[in-house]
Design a protein around this motif. Sequence first.
Motif, PDB file in Angstrom:
ATOM      1  N   PRO A   1      -3.784  16.110  10.870  1.00 21.78           N
ATOM      2  CA  PRO A   1      -2.749  17.143  11.002  1.00 21.78           C
ATOM      3  C   PRO A   1      -1.335  16.589  11.046  1.00 21.78           C
ATOM      4  CG  PRO A   1      -4.595  17.600  12.458  1.00 21.78           C
ATOM      5  CD  PRO A   1      -4.859  16.249  11.868  1.00 21.78           C
ATOM      6  N   GLU A   2      -1.167  15.434  11.728  1.00 14.79           N
ATOM      7  CA  GLU A   2       0.193  14.899  11.843  1.00 14.79           C
ATOM      8  C   GLU A   2       0.687  14.305  10.521  1.00 14.79           C
ATOM      9  OE1 GLU A   2      -2.669  11.643  13.207  1.00 14.79           O
ATOM     10  OE2 GLU A   2      -2.439  13.830  13.416  1.00 14.79           O
ATOM     11  N   ARG A   3      -0.200  14.178   9.533  1.00 14.07           N
ATOM     12  CA  ARG A   3       0.199  13.636   8.238  1.00 14.07           C
ATOM     13  C   ARG A   3      -0.071  14.651   7.127  1.00 14.07           C
ATOM     14  NH1 ARG A   3       1.458   8.809   7.442  1.00 14.07           N
ATOM     15  NH2 ARG A   3       0.431   8.585   5.420  1.00 14.07           N
ATOM     16  N   ALA A   4       0.046  15.913   7.463  1.00 12.10           N
ATOM     17  CA  ALA A   4      -0.218  16.975   6.497  1.00 12.10           C
ATOM     18  C   ALA A   4       0.646  16.788   5.253  1.00 12.10           C
ATOM     19  CB  ALA A   4       0.063  18.332   7.125  1.00 12.10           C
TER      20      ALA A   4
ATOM     21  N   ALA B   1       3.321  15.283  -6.841  1.00 13.15           N
ATOM     22  CA  ALA B   1       4.359  16.281  -6.533  1.00 13.15           C
ATOM     23  C   ALA B   1       4.979  16.858  -7.801  1.00 13.15           C
ATOM     24  CB  ALA B   1       5.440  15.645  -5.649  1.00 13.15           C
ATOM     25  N   ALA B   2       5.079  16.032  -8.844  1.00  8.77           N
ATOM     26  CA  ALA B   2       5.679  16.493 -10.097  1.00  8.77           C
ATOM     27  C   ALA B   2       4.684  17.198 -11.004  1.00  8.77           C
ATOM     28  CB  ALA B   2       6.301  15.312 -10.838  1.00  8.77           C
ATOM     29  N   GLY B   3       3.397  17.161 -10.651  1.00  8.81           N
ATOM     30  CA  GLY B   3       2.380  17.782 -11.492  1.00  8.81           C
ATOM     31  C   GLY B   3       1.922  16.921 -12.640  1.00  8.81           C
ATOM     32  N   VAL B   4       2.318  15.637 -12.663  1.00  9.73           N
ATOM     33  CA  VAL B   4       1.869  14.730 -13.720  1.00  9.73           C
ATOM     34  C   VAL B   4       0.412  14.346 -13.502  1.00  9.73           C
ATOM     35  CG1 VAL B   4       2.277  12.496 -14.835  1.00  9.73           C
ATOM     36  CG2 VAL B   4       4.212  13.845 -13.993  1.00  9.73           C
ATOM     37  N   ALA B   5       0.003  14.174 -12.237  1.00 10.00           N
ATOM     38  CA  ALA B   5      -1.384  13.885 -11.882  1.00 10.00           C
ATOM     39  C   ALA B   5      -1.940  15.062 -11.092  1.00 10.00           C
ATOM     40  CB  ALA B   5      -1.472  12.604 -11.056  1.00 10.00           C
ATOM     41  N   THR B   6      -3.275  15.129 -11.014  1.00 11.73           N
ATOM     42  CA  THR B   6      -3.961  16.251 -10.381  1.00 11.73           C
ATOM     43  C   THR B   6      -4.611  15.812  -9.079  1.00 11.73           C
ATOM     44  OG1 THR B   6      -4.433  17.185 -12.556  1.00 11.73           O
ATOM     45  CG2 THR B   6      -5.708  18.040 -10.693  1.00 11.73           C
ATOM     46  N   ALA B   7      -4.277  16.487  -7.973  1.00  9.97           N
ATOM     47  CA  ALA B   7      -4.894  16.182  -6.691  1.00  9.97           C
ATOM     48  C   ALA B   7      -6.398  16.399  -6.768  1.00  9.97           C
ATOM     49  CB  ALA B   7      -4.289  17.054  -5.590  1.00  9.97           C
TER      50      ALA B   7
ATOM     51  N   ALA C   1      13.736  15.215  -6.773  1.00 10.28           N
ATOM     52  CA  ALA C   1      13.076  16.235  -5.957  1.00 10.28           C
ATOM     53  C   ALA C   1      11.693  15.764  -5.517  1.00 10.28           C
ATOM     54  CB  ALA C   1      12.966  17.543  -6.744  1.00 10.28           C
ATOM     55  N   ALA C   2      10.944  15.148  -6.434  1.00 10.08           N
ATOM     56  CA  ALA C   2       9.619  14.631  -6.082  1.00 10.08           C
ATOM     57  C   ALA C   2       9.731  13.506  -5.066  1.00 10.08           C
ATOM     58  CB  ALA C   2       8.893  14.162  -7.338  1.00 10.08           C
ATOM     59  N   MET C   3      10.711  12.617  -5.245  1.00 12.45           N
ATOM     60  CA  MET C   3      10.894  11.505  -4.320  1.00 12.45           C
ATOM     61  C   MET C   3      11.299  11.995  -2.937  1.00 12.45           C
ATOM     62  SD  MET C   3      12.794   8.702  -6.789  1.00 12.45           S
ATOM     63  CE  MET C   3      12.783   7.374  -5.579  1.00 12.45           C
ATOM     64  N   GLU C   4      12.177  12.982  -2.888  1.00 11.96           N
ATOM     65  CA  GLU C   4      12.632  13.517  -1.591  1.00 11.96           C
ATOM     66  C   GLU C   4      11.464  14.093  -0.798  1.00 11.96           C
ATOM     67  OE1 GLU C   4      15.645  16.242  -2.897  1.00 11.96           O
ATOM     68  OE2 GLU C   4      17.265  14.945  -2.179  1.00 11.96           O
ATOM     69  N   SER C   5      10.604  14.839  -1.462  1.00 12.14           N
ATOM     70  CA  SER C   5       9.484  15.449  -0.751  1.00 12.14           C
ATOM     71  C   SER C   5       8.508  14.395  -0.234  1.00 12.14           C
ATOM     72  CB  SER C   5       8.758  16.449  -1.658  1.00 12.14           C
ATOM     73  OG  SER C   5       8.148  15.786  -2.764  1.00 12.14           O
ATOM     74  N   VAL C   6       8.260  13.375  -1.028  1.00 13.29           N
ATOM     75  CA  VAL C   6       7.324  12.319  -0.616  1.00 13.29           C
ATOM     76  C   VAL C   6       7.915  11.490   0.519  1.00 13.29           C
ATOM     77  CG1 VAL C   6       6.137  10.221  -1.370  1.00 13.29           C
ATOM     78  CG2 VAL C   6       6.188  12.233  -2.858  1.00 13.29           C
ATOM     79  N   TYR C   7       9.181  11.130   0.422  1.00 22.31           N
ATOM     80  CA  TYR C   7       9.817  10.359   1.491  1.00 22.31           C
ATOM     81  C   TYR C   7       9.823  11.149   2.796  1.00 22.31           C
ATOM     82  CZ  TYR C   7      11.530   6.080  -0.705  1.00 22.31           C
ATOM     83  OH  TYR C   7      11.606   4.824  -1.264  1.00 22.31           O
ATOM     84  N   ALA C   8      10.076  12.435   2.707  1.00 24.20           N
ATOM     85  CA  ALA C   8      10.107  13.261   3.917  1.00 24.20           C
ATOM     86  C   ALA C   8       8.738  13.295   4.590  1.00 24.20           C
ATOM     87  CB  ALA C   8      10.569  14.673   3.570  1.00 24.20           C
ATOM     88  N   ARG C   9       7.663  13.398   3.810  1.00 22.94           N
ATOM     89  CA  ARG C   9       6.328  13.439   4.389  1.00 22.94           C
ATOM     90  C   ARG C   9       5.953  12.136   5.085  1.00 22.94           C
ATOM     91  NH1 ARG C   9       4.819  16.223  -0.502  1.00 22.94           N
ATOM     92  NH2 ARG C   9       3.797  14.342  -1.300  1.00 22.94           N
ATOM     93  N   HIS C  10       6.506  11.041   4.591  1.00 23.48           N
ATOM     94  CA  HIS C  10       6.215   9.745   5.214  1.00 23.48           C
ATOM     95  C   HIS C  10       7.226   9.380   6.300  1.00 23.48           C
ATOM     96  CE1 HIS C  10       2.860   8.275   2.743  1.00 23.48           C
ATOM     97  NE2 HIS C  10       3.400   8.951   1.757  1.00 23.48           N
TER      98      HIS C  10
ATOM     99  N   SER D   1       0.835  -1.212   0.000  1.00 21.60           N
ATOM    100  CA  SER D   1       0.000   0.000   0.000  1.00 21.60           C
ATOM    101  C   SER D   1       0.862   1.251   0.000  1.00 21.60           C
ATOM    102  CB  SER D   1      -0.919   0.017   1.233  1.00 21.60           C
ATOM    103  OG  SER D   1      -1.660  -1.169   1.350  1.00 21.60           O
ATOM    104  N   LEU D   2       1.933   1.222   0.793  1.00 25.40           N
ATOM    105  CA  LEU D   2       2.816   2.390   0.869  1.00 25.40           C
ATOM    106  C   LEU D   2       3.525   2.616  -0.463  1.00 25.40           C
ATOM    107  CD1 LEU D   2       4.085   4.709   2.382  1.00 25.40           C
ATOM    108  CD2 LEU D   2       5.716   3.100   3.409  1.00 25.40           C
ATOM    109  N   LEU D   3       3.916   1.536  -1.124  1.00 27.30           N
ATOM    110  CA  LEU D   3       4.536   1.677  -2.446  1.00 27.30           C
ATOM    111  C   LEU D   3       3.593   2.389  -3.405  1.00 27.30           C
ATOM    112  CD1 LEU D   3       6.552   1.086  -4.735  1.00 27.30           C
ATOM    113  CD2 LEU D   3       5.492  -1.182  -4.940  1.00 27.30           C
ATOM    114  N   ILE D   4       2.352   1.945  -3.452  1.00 27.98           N
ATOM    115  CA  ILE D   4       1.371   2.556  -4.365  1.00 27.98           C
ATOM    116  C   ILE D   4       1.121   4.015  -3.978  1.00 27.98           C
ATOM    117  CG2 ILE D   4      -1.031   2.449  -5.141  1.00 27.98           C
ATOM    118  CD1 ILE D   4      -0.829  -0.617  -4.769  1.00 27.98           C
ATOM    119  N   ALA D   5       1.040   4.284  -2.660  1.00 32.20           N
ATOM    120  CA  ALA D   5       0.836   5.659  -2.200  1.00 32.20           C
ATOM    121  C   ALA D   5       2.007   6.553  -2.586  1.00 32.20           C
ATOM    122  CB  ALA D   5       0.634   5.674  -0.686  1.00 32.20           C
ATOM    123  N   VAL D   6       3.226   6.066  -2.377  1.00 35.17           N
ATOM    124  CA  VAL D   6       4.416   6.857  -2.707  1.00 35.17           C
ATOM    125  C   VAL D   6       4.460   7.157  -4.200  1.00 35.17           C
ATOM    126  CG1 VAL D   6       6.937   6.697  -2.900  1.00 35.17           C
ATOM    127  CG2 VAL D   6       5.825   6.164  -0.731  1.00 35.17           C
TER     128      VAL D   6
END
Length: 473
Positions: free
Chosen positions: A323-326, A279-285, A457-466, A267-272
């Motif tokens: 909040p703790e997972r912003a 984060a890269a703007g390829v998909a839209t939140a 850069a996208a990977m760094e931001s995602v890893y940091a959030r998790h 699940s975490l792999l798919i989420a990351v």
Amino acid sequence: MTSPATAAGRTASNRLTYDDDLFLRTRRVLGVAVVNQTIWRLPVPLESRAVHALHGGLATGPLQRVVRPGRLPGARARWSASDLSLDPVIESTPVPDDAVLTWADRQAQANLDPENGPTWALAAAPTTSGGSLLSFVTSHVVADGGMHMGALQAAVAAAGFRADDVGAFASESGPRRLPKEGERIRTGLVADLRDATGQARAAVGGLRQAARQGPVPPMMAQQAADRPRPGPRTDDNQPAHPPVVVVDTDAATWHRAAHAAGGTANSLLIAVCTEILLAAGVATAGMPVRVSVPVSMRRKDDLRSNATSGISIAVDTTVTPAPERAGVIADMAQIRASTAAEFRGLAAGTRVDTLGPLKPLMQMVPDAVAKRAARDATAPLCLASNLGRLPAAFAAPLGTPASSVLMRGVTQGLTRGRLRQMRGGLDAWWSEHNGVATLGVLGLDIELLGEPGQVQAAMESVYARHGLPARFW
């Protein structure tokens, strides 16, 4: 690759499967060859004798096969044993630690030929830090991830590096052998006639089944086909070099982060992967993102070259995080539930395969027809391949456990125009061994993930959030 509780049984046929044929046509018709590669970073100096011993084990294993065409129209091509293999490449010049992926990319361009041989390649080099590198490349026509790993484990056993944990293709009698050309020559025409007749019947039945199923319902999630079709560019014929970025983290931390969010390692792999696209703007939140997940259907003693199926899920990106997972957008509980439901459907055989009924017909069509059909083919927006916990023998191919292992797919012969036409986002491969979880990400969007810096850069931001420590190759 993730395996369901039940899987397809071993095939006794020596004919190419639909997936084998698909990878063969991709190479022959489009000039694009797909290979699988594993790179091991070993903490010990290079030993050429060990590399030669491993090579000898591979040369007597199940990868020594080549494609032979059917003798009659409509008959599927068949496998025949081959004696041709490349000598191992053992370099003497040390590779700098920050140039490992450059070295790996060079090895991944090995000229493999599934119709004539060779079908695999082995290379090794020392590193400036005193360790060593090993690269193992196989044609995807001959080996998917499961065959790639199993054949390597059998070679490890044959080389005498380990006596246990040797995988599905090693036995007391050695690897099972395919028939050599000419061994079935007297019954070849009869066998081809039977196969062609069976294929024709299957094709007619498949057309009827497809007609009963009706049109494919639209998938309400972002996918590659939803992205704008690219127009011609001046650099369309230039070679494409999509970037790959590899990161190691602590496996225990990965599992804790997944569990804390109500998910699993998968699940975490798919989420990351989903969040890297966001984060890269390829998909839209706010819109679901469709993620494809390969699933191994291989069982013990299964000598099929390709025995992989897959599932596809729509990842919800509209959740409001605590909040703790912003900043963490993907809902792992939803991912886990959706994935489990798809796995159950695949294992039970209740999942509707819209393409399945047409596979016999598609395998019979001539190359010219296949080429026209492939013109509009797209890649998945997101491919997340979970290779799981690597077997001990695979993680120690020369007898010493690797400090880091990357297994990935590489597409040779891509042009920038073809890459744009595929409209993909990213491919990712995750594995775990000796307390290390490794993720490799390939950027397929030329504009948004076309440079290593954009992917990292996208990977760094995602890893940091998790809360995942990141050690980039």
